[in-house]
Enzyme design. Structure first.
Site, PDB file in Angstrom:
ATOM      1  N   ASN A 223      76.388  75.250  -3.453  1.00 44.43           N
ATOM      2  CA  ASN A 223      77.585  74.335  -3.642  1.00 44.43           C
ATOM      3  C   ASN A 223      77.807  74.184  -5.027  1.00 44.43           C
ATOM      4  O   ASN A 223      76.761  73.878  -5.897  1.00 44.43           O
ATOM      5  CB  ASN A 223      77.293  73.172  -3.048  1.00 44.43           C
ATOM      6  CG  ASN A 223      78.375  72.166  -3.052  1.00 44.43           C
ATOM      7  OD1 ASN A 223      79.672  72.576  -2.528  1.00 44.43           O
ATOM      8  ND2 ASN A 223      78.419  71.088  -3.569  1.00 44.43           N
ATOM      9  N   HIS A 260      87.311  69.801  -7.198  1.00 40.31           N
ATOM     10  CA  HIS A 260      87.659  68.440  -7.982  1.00 40.31           C
ATOM     11  C   HIS A 260      88.864  68.640  -8.912  1.00 40.31           C
ATOM     12  O   HIS A 260      88.415  69.483 -10.263  1.00 40.31           O
ATOM     13  CB  HIS A 260      86.395  68.001  -8.784  1.00 40.31           C
ATOM     14  CG  HIS A 260      85.295  67.465  -7.732  1.00 40.31           C
ATOM     15  ND1 HIS A 260      85.669  66.358  -7.090  1.00 40.31           N
ATOM     16  CD2 HIS A 260      84.042  67.987  -7.866  1.00 40.31           C
ATOM     17  CE1 HIS A 260      84.493  66.086  -6.386  1.00 40.31           C
ATOM     18  NE2 HIS A 260      83.490  67.015  -6.540  1.00 40.31           N
ATOM     19  N   ASP A 290      89.188  66.430  -4.298  1.00 38.63           N
ATOM     20  CA  ASP A 290      90.008  65.335  -4.602  1.00 38.63           C
ATOM     21  C   ASP A 290      90.780  65.841  -5.904  1.00 38.63           C
ATOM     22  O   ASP A 290      90.390  66.966  -6.436  1.00 38.63           O
ATOM     23  CB  ASP A 290      89.396  64.230  -5.192  1.00 38.63           C
ATOM     24  CG  ASP A 290      87.981  64.457  -6.133  1.00 38.63           C
ATOM     25  OD1 ASP A 290      88.037  65.543  -6.796  1.00 38.63           O
ATOM     26  OD2 ASP A 290      86.941  63.708  -6.027  1.00 38.63           O
TER      27      ASP A 290
END
Length: 366
Positions: A223, A260, A290
């Protein structure tokens, strides 16, 4: 996610029947991987069109995917928070409660109360769980950073992985085994950390091999943030790592792209990046989504890219309401501070319903 500032603009009520719209959920292709040049799936015939579901998780499930969120144990007493969590999401990721400083603050002494609360609550409500994270250079207790003997640190790392994964064996769908190991900038190499500096670059492989033994059924993920643009050196560094692991039989099942984003949303090459990783034989997951100011088009473009890649198996937004976000001043999520749906919510729901992806294609890729 990582707690430091954004780099280059990125980081770290049921709808009424009158509002339901027809959604395209079936496509002509059943291939399990795509290359960078692969075209989006074909438009399905009318016989395969399914109605749009009324929540994010339900809509994602129609194509065999999940739509999840980061969950903070400290907010589970907030009724608005939990109502949205239970209604909208079919996956949960502990925001901080599984990180090293939360689970093993002193060597060999483990604390699982908050993590257990999140896991047990999610499973009791039929939600799947992502594990985040096992090996990360940040949010480490001081004693780990101070361990400078290779044999000791190797033993410590393996014990930590085995302890967490054994506790949740069979309960965690995907684990972020190693998080954010690559440096920012143009080197395409690993960042400095206690793990790299003491154990060398092979610590990632050691972590993944340990994780496979600890829970053979869990998907093992690498990740990272800022690996969404295909031409970036950091993206290429991660790609080379995954390609090497697959070629040598090192166990790795998925790549998590944190996503992000700044207000512009994903880079133009985002779907290409997802496709190219998937073509190596791994799943891809959007793990911490987000977007600054939550522009509806930016959310739709991000979700649509995932829907167009059969091996993109799920999306997680990093928080529920804007007030819950680590980027709260940027209002980057799908629900406002009062828990109301924002325009980006409907754009996200529509993007999942409007992409021509079949359940068969998605399921066959898993």
């Amino acid at each position: 996610m990582h707690p430091h500032p954004l780099r280059s603009g990125r980081r770290r009520t049921t709808l009424s029947g009158a509002l339901l719209v027809a959604a395209l959920l079936a496509g002509a292709t059943t291939t399990t991987t795509q290359t960078a040049s692969a075209a989006p799936p074909a438009t399905p015939s009318p016989a395969t069109v399914a109605p749009m579901a009324s929540t994010l998780g339900a809509q994602a499930a129609q194509s065999g995917r999940y739509f999840g969120t980061a969950v903070a144990a400290g907010r589970l007493g907030d009724g608005v928070y939990t109502r949205i969590l239970d209604r909208e999401f079919n996956s949960a990721t502990a925001e901080n409660e599984m990180k090293w400083d939360a689970t093993e603050r002193s060597r060999g002494s483990f604390t699982f109360g908050a993590a257990d609360q999140i896991v047990n609550r999610a499973l009791g409500r039929g939600q799947r769980v992502r594990g985040h994270t096992l090996v990360w250079h940040s949010q480490l207790p001081g004693w780990v950073n101070q361990t400078r003997d290779a044999a000791t640190l190797r033993s410590v790392m393996k014990h930590h992985i085995n302890t967490l994964m054994s506790r949740y064996r069979g309960k965690i769908h995907s684990w972020d085994v190693v998080n954010e190991a690559f440096a920012d900038g143009g080197s395409g190499q690993l960042r400095g950390s206690v793990f790299r500096d003491v154990l060398g670059t092979g610590f990632i492989e050691e972590a993944f091999r340990t994780a496979r033994s600890a829970d053979p059924s869990a998907k093992l993920c690498y990740n990272d943030y800022s690996i969404e643009n295909w031409s970036d050196a950091k993206t290429q560094g991660v790609y080379r790592l995954v390609r090497d692991f697959k070629a040598r039989g090192v166990p790795i099942d998925c790549v998590g792209l944190q996503a992000h984003f700044g207000a512009g949303g994903p880079p133009a090459s985002f779907q290409t990046t997802l496709s190219n990783f998937a073509a190596l034989g791994v799943d891809v997951q959007i793990t911490e989504l987000d977007i600054a100011q939550a522009p509806p088009a930016a959310y739709a473009n991000t979700v649509r890219a995932c829907m167009n890649v059969p091996r993109c198996t799920g999306i997680t937004v990093w928080g529920i309401r804007d007030s819950d976000s680590w980027r709260s001043r940027e209002n980057p999520l799908l629900f406002d501070r009062n828990g109301n749906k924002k325009a980006a919510y409907q754009a996200t729901l529509s993007a999942m319903g409007g992409s021509a992806v079949t359940r068969a294609a998605s399921d066959s890729a898993r």
